[in-house]
Every structure is written in structure tokens, then in C-alpha cells.
Design an enzyme around this catalytic site. Sequence first.
Site, PDB file in Angstrom:
ATOM      1  N   GLN A 151      50.459 -57.406 -78.336  1.00  0.00           N
ATOM      2  CA  GLN A 151      48.913 -57.756 -78.572  1.00  0.00           C
ATOM      3  C   GLN A 151      48.272 -56.602 -78.385  1.00  0.00           C
ATOM      4  O   GLN A 151      47.304 -56.497 -77.477  1.00  0.00           O
ATOM      5  CB  GLN A 151      48.579 -59.095 -78.000  1.00  0.00           C
ATOM      6  CG  GLN A 151      47.376 -59.347 -78.219  1.00  0.00           C
ATOM      7  CD  GLN A 151      46.708 -60.054 -79.693  1.00  0.00           C
ATOM      8  OE1 GLN A 151      47.699 -59.779 -80.561  1.00  0.00           O
ATOM      9  NE2 GLN A 151      45.833 -60.605 -80.054  1.00  0.00           N
ATOM     10  N   HIS A 188      51.883 -61.262 -79.062  1.00  0.00           N
ATOM     11  CA  HIS A 188      52.574 -60.747 -80.539  1.00  0.00           C
ATOM     12  C   HIS A 188      51.517 -60.426 -81.451  1.00  0.00           C
ATOM     13  O   HIS A 188      50.418 -61.267 -81.732  1.00  0.00           O
ATOM     14  CB  HIS A 188      53.500 -61.844 -81.308  1.00  0.00           C
ATOM     15  CG  HIS A 188      54.393 -61.467 -82.602  1.00  0.00           C
ATOM     16  ND1 HIS A 188      54.687 -62.098 -83.343  1.00  0.00           N
ATOM     17  CD2 HIS A 188      54.183 -60.203 -83.115  1.00  0.00           C
ATOM     18  CE1 HIS A 188      55.464 -61.626 -84.248  1.00  0.00           C
ATOM     19  NE2 HIS A 188      55.039 -60.281 -84.342  1.00  0.00           N
ATOM     20  N   LEU A 189      51.050 -59.169 -81.832  1.00  0.00           N
ATOM     21  CA  LEU A 189      49.932 -58.802 -82.601  1.00  0.00           C
ATOM     22  C   LEU A 189      49.371 -59.791 -83.633  1.00  0.00           C
ATOM     23  O   LEU A 189      49.975 -60.187 -84.608  1.00  0.00           O
ATOM     24  CB  LEU A 189      50.038 -57.540 -83.203  1.00  0.00           C
ATOM     25  CG  LEU A 189      48.924 -56.808 -83.857  1.00  0.00           C
ATOM     26  CD1 LEU A 189      47.701 -56.697 -82.938  1.00  0.00           C
ATOM     27  CD2 LEU A 189      49.120 -55.381 -84.514  1.00  0.00           C
ATOM     28  N   HIS A 190      48.083 -60.271 -83.381  1.00  0.00           N
ATOM     29  CA  HIS A 190      47.374 -61.241 -84.335  1.00  0.00           C
ATOM     30  C   HIS A 190      45.938 -61.336 -84.199  1.00  0.00           C
ATOM     31  O   HIS A 190      45.384 -60.778 -82.863  1.00  0.00           O
ATOM     32  CB  HIS A 190      47.941 -62.520 -83.910  1.00  0.00           C
ATOM     33  CG  HIS A 190      47.635 -63.352 -82.835  1.00  0.00           C
ATOM     34  ND1 HIS A 190      48.297 -62.765 -81.306  1.00  0.00           N
ATOM     35  CD2 HIS A 190      46.772 -64.087 -82.320  1.00  0.00           C
ATOM     36  CE1 HIS A 190      47.710 -63.228 -80.441  1.00  0.00           C
ATOM     37  NE2 HIS A 190      46.759 -64.251 -80.761  1.00  0.00           N
ATOM     38  N   LEU A 191      45.200 -61.863 -85.076  1.00  0.00           N
ATOM     39  CA  LEU A 191      43.983 -61.854 -84.969  1.00  0.00           C
ATOM     40  C   LEU A 191      43.461 -63.258 -85.217  1.00  0.00           C
ATOM     41  O   LEU A 191      44.242 -63.871 -86.004  1.00  0.00           O
ATOM     42  CB  LEU A 191      43.256 -60.925 -86.228  1.00  0.00           C
ATOM     43  CG  LEU A 191      43.485 -59.433 -86.190  1.00  0.00           C
ATOM     44  CD1 LEU A 191      43.744 -58.845 -87.514  1.00  0.00           C
ATOM     45  CD2 LEU A 191      42.734 -58.601 -85.431  1.00  0.00           C
TER      46      LEU A 191
END
Length: 346
Positions: A151, A188-191
Site C-alpha cells: 500500500q 495491497h495497493l488500492h484506492l
Amino acid sequence: MAESFPYSDEDLKGVSSTEIDGYQNSKFDLLLRQKWDQAMRDGHFRYQLDKVETKIIPGKKKYVAQLNVKRATERRKPQEITIVKQQFDAKQFNFTKIKSEEILFELEKVASNSLCNGENLKRRTLVIVNVSPLEYGHILIVPDIDAFFPQILTQFAIKTALECMLLSSHRGFKVGFNSLCAFASVNHLHLHAYYLEHDLFVDTCPVTHLKGSLYELTAMPCPGFAFQLQNRNTEDLSRDIHKVADYLSEHEVAHNMFLTYGKSFDSQSTEPTIRVFLWPRKKFIGIKEEAAFNVAVVELGGHLPIKVEELYGSLTEESIEETIRSACLGDQEYLSIKQNVTRLFS
């Protein structure tokens, strides 16, 4: 396989001044709403949003408070996070492990003159439901899902956020990001993205120019950095925002990013723009149970999902800002960051 939503630069129209009060849903909005509504009917959320009470808090900032107790009690247990640059751990929950029914569609950026763009086909960006929604249409955008990025904001993720804003014709569409130690619950990369049917103070509040494309927001309890999209140039703006976000990550400064439609920083312009706010803030580890709300990205923007029913009725602008200030950096630490970030734009 998830349904694909192909789009090109020609689809990045955003909200115009003629539509800001009476908009029509874009193709993106129509698909998002249709898929989201169906997922809600099919029971893929942890709760319904039929009991979310909303009120505007009296005062200059007109904070939007919404009682949403289930958001706190029925959400996924946050992962244990101790540093901003914590590495991705494949053993932990990540967004490749969700049920297929939670996937709404896949964003597919295509070349303007073709529906085949090999470079972008390598990167899967999924739009999935947030199973613990805070508002209507609450989704997660997972850029480059198969890269298993932690993230930490990438320029591609920021550009994807800007493009999602431009794909929507709804002036209340918002996109947000919580870094680790700033209330991100999954590494975990998220928007986040959702619709809000209320104006926020940050949509129109004044900002101060610092250097180049960099501005400062001091009208809210937590000071931070501000940017605006000009001429739909998502490449340059995403690069400039990433420059600041990367500095914050490298220096272990927790941060939140918020994208909203609002007034241009140029007081002469009547055309709405996308405002982007990036707040450095105190690291936070764990959950502050006794507070009416946690100070994450939407709260810094003035939208307050309230988790404690007993405290909802007694909220005042003063009590809200006291809670928000508890997440702010000290004056000297913020000033040092501001000076160093401004130098990046020399």
C-alpha cells in the site's frame, strides 16, 4: 473473467460547468451503479446501507456526519501494520483472494485509435466492491493487481485515480487513499471511491500557492498539500503528486490522499476542476475505540462516518476538529516536511 470497461483519453471528460448542477451519468457511472446495485441485491456486502443517517454539522466547515456503526463493527479485521513501507506479504489477505462475485469490472485503458494496447493489457486494474461500504457506490480500485504492490502510491495508481475521476460525470464522486499507519487496513495497493451527495468545505476552500504546481491547504484542522488538474493533463499531475507521496513514504511519514471535484484555484475560472489533497499526518497503529470516528482520508476531507451512536448526537464543529487535530503532525515536523517538499519543485 471480469467484464471489461474499455476507455480511452476521449472518455476522460469529467464534470463541466454546464453539468455541475444537473449531470447525466457517464458510461462509467452507469456500469458502476448497475454492478454495485446488483452486488448489493445479491448479498455480497456485509450490511445494507439503508440505515445511514446523515446530518450537516453547524459551523463554517459544514462537516458531513453519517452514522454508520456497522462500518466499524462488521468490517474486515485490519492487518497488523507497524511501518509505512511495510513489505507485501502474500500469506496475508490480498485482493487476488476475494470472491469472483466481488469483482464489478476491469478497467482497460486503450489507445485512442485502437482497442488493442499491449502495454496496458499487461496491467490488470480491477474495480471491486468494498464489502463494508461507507456510502453509496463505495468501491475499491486495485491498480496493477498482479504486481502485488504494498500500500504505497505509485504514479500509475495516482494516474488511475485521476482518470477514474474524469470517467465520472458526477460532481460528488470521490477517490481516496490511506497509507499504512494512516488507517489502511490491507497491505495491497488500492484506492477507495464512492459517491457523496453533499458538498464539502474542501471543494471550494482557499489554498496558498507554494511552488510550481504545489499549493498548501491550511483552512482545515490538518494542514497539507494541494494540487489541481489542469487541461486534463493526468501525466504531469500524477508525476508531481507522486513526487510528494514518494518523499513521505521514503521518510516514513503516514499520509492520506483525497480527490474531489471543486472550484479552480484560479478565482477567475468558473470551470470545475479536480482538487487533490495530500496530508502528512501522525502514524497511527491500532484502533481508537473511544473516538466518534477514526481520522482517515474522508474524515480529513470533511466527511465523517461515525462509528459510536452515543457520540453522534453531541457532535460539534469544535469536538470534530479536536479529534482531527489529534492526527496532525506537530508544527515543527510539518514545517520541516513542507520546506523539503517545496524544494522538490524548485
